[in-house]
Design an enzyme around this catalytic site. Structure first.
Site, PDB file in Angstrom:
ATOM      1  N   ASN A 172      -5.580   9.447  44.176  1.00 44.73           N
ATOM      2  CA  ASN A 172      -6.165   8.146  43.804  1.00 44.73           C
ATOM      3  C   ASN A 172      -5.394   7.643  42.582  1.00 44.73           C
ATOM      4  O   ASN A 172      -4.484   8.311  42.076  1.00 44.73           O
ATOM      5  CB  ASN A 172      -7.662   8.288  43.512  1.00 44.73           C
ATOM      6  CG  ASN A 172      -8.336   6.936  43.362  1.00 44.73           C
ATOM      7  OD1 ASN A 172      -8.159   6.050  44.214  1.00 44.73           O
ATOM      8  ND2 ASN A 172      -9.075   6.719  42.297  1.00 44.73           N
ATOM      9  N   LYS A 173      -5.759   6.484  42.111  1.00 40.17           N
ATOM     10  CA  LYS A 173      -5.065   5.840  40.990  1.00 40.17           C
ATOM     11  C   LYS A 173      -4.816   6.806  39.839  1.00 40.17           C
ATOM     12  O   LYS A 173      -5.697   7.591  39.492  1.00 40.17           O
ATOM     13  CB  LYS A 173      -5.905   4.642  40.527  1.00 40.17           C
ATOM     14  CG  LYS A 173      -5.350   3.856  39.371  1.00 40.17           C
ATOM     15  CD  LYS A 173      -3.935   3.367  39.594  1.00 40.17           C
ATOM     16  CE  LYS A 173      -3.772   2.550  40.857  1.00 40.17           C
ATOM     17  NZ  LYS A 173      -2.351   2.368  41.234  1.00 40.17           N
ATOM     18  N   ASP A 186      -6.780   7.221  48.002  1.00 38.76           N
ATOM     19  CA  ASP A 186      -5.689   6.645  48.806  1.00 38.76           C
ATOM     20  C   ASP A 186      -5.260   7.563  49.935  1.00 38.76           C
ATOM     21  O   ASP A 186      -4.707   7.106  50.937  1.00 38.76           O
ATOM     22  CB  ASP A 186      -4.494   6.316  47.916  1.00 38.76           C
ATOM     23  CG  ASP A 186      -4.809   5.101  47.077  1.00 38.76           C
ATOM     24  OD1 ASP A 186      -5.482   5.249  46.039  1.00 38.76           O
ATOM     25  OD2 ASP A 186      -4.449   3.990  47.501  1.00 38.76           O
ATOM     26  N   ARG A 235      -4.243  -5.040  47.856  1.00 41.98           N
ATOM     27  CA  ARG A 235      -4.108  -3.666  47.377  1.00 41.98           C
ATOM     28  C   ARG A 235      -5.402  -2.915  47.658  1.00 41.98           C
ATOM     29  O   ARG A 235      -6.400  -3.510  48.052  1.00 41.98           O
ATOM     30  CB  ARG A 235      -3.776  -3.663  45.872  1.00 41.98           C
ATOM     31  CG  ARG A 235      -4.715  -4.573  45.091  1.00 41.98           C
ATOM     32  CD  ARG A 235      -5.073  -4.084  43.763  1.00 41.98           C
ATOM     33  NE  ARG A 235      -5.788  -2.838  43.800  1.00 41.98           N
ATOM     34  CZ  ARG A 235      -7.084  -2.721  44.108  1.00 41.98           C
ATOM     35  NH1 ARG A 235      -7.821  -3.775  44.454  1.00 41.98           N
ATOM     36  NH2 ARG A 235      -7.665  -1.540  44.090  1.00 41.98           N
ATOM     37  N   GLY A 236      -5.362  -1.585  47.402  1.00 42.75           N
ATOM     38  CA  GLY A 236      -6.498  -0.742  47.784  1.00 42.75           C
ATOM     39  C   GLY A 236      -6.212  -0.230  49.185  1.00 42.75           C
ATOM     40  O   GLY A 236      -5.803  -1.007  50.069  1.00 42.75           O
ATOM     41  N   ALA A 237      -6.419   1.077  49.381  1.00 42.91           N
ATOM     42  CA  ALA A 237      -5.949   1.729  50.609  1.00 42.91           C
ATOM     43  C   ALA A 237      -6.409   1.033  51.902  1.00 42.91           C
ATOM     44  O   ALA A 237      -5.582   0.681  52.752  1.00 42.91           O
ATOM     45  CB  ALA A 237      -6.351   3.199  50.589  1.00 42.91           C
ATOM     46  N   GLN A 253      -6.579  -2.776  37.142  1.00 40.42           N
ATOM     47  CA  GLN A 253      -7.454  -3.112  38.273  1.00 40.42           C
ATOM     48  C   GLN A 253      -8.929  -3.016  37.890  1.00 40.42           C
ATOM     49  O   GLN A 253      -9.764  -3.750  38.432  1.00 40.42           O
ATOM     50  CB  GLN A 253      -7.171  -2.176  39.467  1.00 40.42           C
ATOM     51  CG  GLN A 253      -5.843  -2.408  40.166  1.00 40.42           C
ATOM     52  CD  GLN A 253      -4.735  -1.533  39.589  1.00 40.42           C
ATOM     53  OE1 GLN A 253      -4.761  -1.156  38.416  1.00 40.42           O
ATOM     54  NE2 GLN A 253      -3.755  -1.207  40.404  1.00 40.42           N
ATOM     55  N   ARG A 263       4.541   0.611  50.759  1.00 41.66           N
ATOM     56  CA  ARG A 263       3.967   1.513  49.747  1.00 41.66           C
ATOM     57  C   ARG A 263       3.744   2.885  50.396  1.00 41.66           C
ATOM     58  O   ARG A 263       3.251   2.940  51.524  1.00 41.66           O
ATOM     59  CB  ARG A 263       2.627   0.975  49.202  1.00 41.66           C
ATOM     60  CG  ARG A 263       2.774  -0.311  48.388  1.00 41.66           C
ATOM     61  CD  ARG A 263       1.471  -0.666  47.681  1.00 41.66           C
ATOM     62  NE  ARG A 263       1.265   0.135  46.485  1.00 41.66           N
ATOM     63  CZ  ARG A 263       0.131   0.105  45.766  1.00 41.66           C
ATOM     64  NH1 ARG A 263      -0.884  -0.666  46.141  1.00 41.66           N
ATOM     65  NH2 ARG A 263       0.011   0.835  44.676  1.00 41.66           N
TER      66      ARG A 263
END
Ligand code: MRU
Length: 355
Positions: free
Chosen positions: A255-256, A245, A53-55, A204, A97
């Site tokens: 972003n998150k 992201d 995970r994470g862009a 996270q 995603r």
């Protein structure tokens, strides 16, 4: 000093018969397990389930997935058939995603090299794709180092730094974006304290960011997401740094979920809010953040903590994984090409496209 910041989150092991190795991030911090992946379906699942995970890390996984999807094709199969198979594989991976543009950026890059005129057979195509995927990984590691070096000056000794989610080595090839800036400042001998939002619902921050900061030997404190305003009011936070992201042409940044609230809080308290991201996270094809697709994830991520149900079984749930921070609230975008202060369409285009 820095203990360990170059953990390799994802890599390719071996030649064309090799495999992907990645740290299963759903198990951290309790268990450090590296999993081997040999087929494209498992790569897509790993992205969907947030094992990777994470862009930037998602983009790298997708590039390796494209190689895995094609490598069983016979070397003497017609190259046009191989190109068609590559397209189908990339279309399939693109459904994993929707928000992080790095995924689509990497898949487009893989399809672009496949059109190179010097490639006239399937074996060459497969070899070229593997080289490109490894380049994407290696370039990301280099971009994070450069980005960290550009951003390190923004942290002063004694600062309280707030971050959200995980934009560290685990979210990239290695080193990280928002955490990369902190690692670089720490490497320069600056002492500062990081406050880490736990980052509901998937934690996270609590699970991954604290783990990385501990590995690096950087002082930190875990807080619940709803405590950020109080800490700002108490004067404990001097700056906020998060990852992104997808950043639109005008600087609006996804972003998150929860990042937008932090940017508003930071503005209310006159605290600079920074976003650190490599050029692969910019999507200059969209004018502003209203065009960014926001992923919605399963209700269970909110109704359950681990296997514990914490809400009535039939409750209505809304679970957007990301939000968009308008560029007006972003003091600067920290990239591998330099820092863009007061981001807008013009200064972004100048730095990101060198136009
Ligand atoms: O849902 P996740 O864990 O993939 O979300 C990750 C983030 O929001 C990160 O902040 C972002 O991808 C930047 S990673 C360098």
């Amino acid at each position: 000093m820095l203990k360990r910041v170059n953990i390799k989150t994802i890599k390719w092991v071996g030649g064309m018969d090799g495999h992907v190795e990645l740290i299963d991030q759903t198990l951290l911090p309790g268990e450090f397990r590296v999993i081997k992946i040999k087929d494209v379906e498992t790569v897509r699942q790993a992205i969907k389930r947030l094992q990777v995970r994470g862009a930037p890390a998602i983009g790298i996984a997708a590039a390796f997935g494209a190689v895995l999807g094609l490598r069983r094709m016979a070397d003497d199969a017609p190259v046009d058939k191989a190109r068609q198979k590559l397209k189908e594989t990339c279309d399939y991976l693109a459904t994993s995603r929707p928000t992080a543009v790095n995924l689509f950026w990497a898949l487009q890059r893989m399809q672009k090299v496949a059109t190179e005129s010097k490639i006239d057979n399937t074996r060459q195509l497969k070899d070229r794709l593997l080289v490109e995927a490894i380049d994407i990984r290696d370039e990301d590691a280099a971009m994070c180092q450069a980005l960290g070096a550009h951003g390190a000056d923004l942290i002063s000794p004694g600062d309280g730094v707030l971050t959200h989610c995980n934009a560290g080595g685990l979210a990239t090839a290695e080193y990280g974006t928002a955490l990369g800036v902190m690692f670089a400042a720490h490497q320069r001998g600056k002492k500062f304290h990081v406050f880490v939002d736990e980052t509901r619902p998937l934690l996270q921050g609590a699970r991954l960011t604290t783990w990385e900061l501990a590995q690096a030997g950087i002082d930190h404190t875990l807080i619940c997401d709803n405590m950020a305003g109080a800490l700002m009011q108490q004067g404990k936070i001097n700056l906020v740094i998060t990852g992104a992201d997808r950043i639109a042409a005008n600087g609006d940044a996804a972003n998150k979920i929860g990042t937008y609230s932090l940017a508003l809080l930071a503005r209310a308290h006159n605290i600079p809010f920074y976003i650190a991201a490599p050029s692969s996270t910019f999507d200059l094809s969209i004018p502003d953040g209203s065009h960014i697709p926001i992923e919605e994830r399963p209700p269970k991520e909110i109704t359950h903590v681990g296997s514990n149900c914490i809400a009535p079984a039939d409750v209505n749930v809304y679970n957007p994984a990301f939000d968009v921070t308008p560029h007006q609230y972003i003091a600067a975008l920290i990239t591998e090409r330099g820092v863009i202060h007061s981001p807008d369409s013009e200064n972004i285009r100048r730095l990101i496209t060198n136009a």
